[in-house]
Design an enzyme around this catalytic site. Sequence first.
Site: not given
Ligand SMILES: *Cc1c(COP(=O)(O)O)cnc(C)c1O
Length: 411
Positions: A127, A198, A223-224, A370
Amino acid sequence: MSELTRLDFEVMDKNDPLAEFRELFELAEGQIYLDGNSLGVLPKATKKRMQEVVEREWGQELIRSWNSSDWINIPRRVGDKIASFIGAKAGEVVICDSTSVNLFKLAAAAVKMNPGKRKIISEPGNFPTDLYILQGLVEFLGDQLELVTVPRDEIEAAIDEDTALVVLTHVHYKTGKLFDMDAITARAQAQGALMLWDLSHSAGAVPVDLNAAGADFAVGCGYKYLNGGPGAPAFLFVAERHHAQARQPLSGWFGHANPFEFSDHYAPAPGIERNLCGTSSVMASSALEVGVDIMASVSQQRLREKSIKLCDLFIELIETRCPEFTILSPRDSSERGSQVSMGHEQGYAIMQALIQRQVIGDFRAPNVLRFGFTPLYVRYVDIWDSVSVLVDIMKNDSWNCEEFKTKTAVT
Ligand SMILES: *Cc1c(COP(=O)(O)O)cnc(C)c1O
């Protein structure tokens, strides 16, 4: 498989032990939401809770609420609830900041604990924020360290005695591929490296047992799958054995041992609270707590069973009814998170056509459609119906118009 009908899916819903959870969420009639891996749905109870926080706790009680409504302990209180379903102990998790910021804090703490080693290992195509944050950290440290990205099947071999830290996303955001947390953590530690996971696409999506894996650090998103609301606070985990040595560099007053002594000198809190920085976003944290309470009340094993069934059925229907799509996620459910990604040259326009027909997934460049399957509120009939809509769109080429080909800022 091709003999299955919608009725079979209705029967699966009738026999679904998680079916009643759907009632807890706000879902528009006729909408099929397959994007809970990007932004989770609003729990109905969050509306009431937000009203209470705004009207009573903030509106009337004002500053007293730090004590009377226990605002001060929100990071730890919600962290303990998250700990209960990611294999952590109470006191090893807090909610605060964003995933990006937490990653910076913990990666910085980790490399300081492991001096003299030069490498941070991650995966190309991780990511983006994970790679960006690590690049920023390396640069900030004057290039004493180097970020090395290694394709996923070569990672174990690449971890060597010069590796300070390994940072990986447990479930890949684009493909849904799942790392073997136990094996990689063990490999990293055998070489003297620390391991940071992560869990943004794992917490609330697949069973996670951080302490069984012996993980050192973890971060994840609120938030997911946790349904905390847009921009919800993230969480972080530090294994208890590291609490005394791990010093994150954003030494703000909420990480102080006694913030209300207002001392000139920073003294880190003894426990997990040293990983906090500034004042919590109380409203956002209160909203996240409602989503976390729901998640903490479900059996992660049951969630996983339904998630696997939803994904397997979706893949099988796509393969029989829409063979022009390439399934990019692993077919073997043991190697997959709770999402299915598929490739198509016209992926962006096709997704827009789906969204217009109330089937909501998302698109990731260059060609990935997705679909996230959140077992708390996605029904089996949603699988049947979403594939039927897709079949119809493909048959009629209804994706093929200017309106669907024009890209918006957020995909
Ligand atoms: C959604 C996501 C994030 C989100 O990072 P924010 O700093 O909260 O925007 C980070 N890492 C991964 C792998 C994600 O899927």
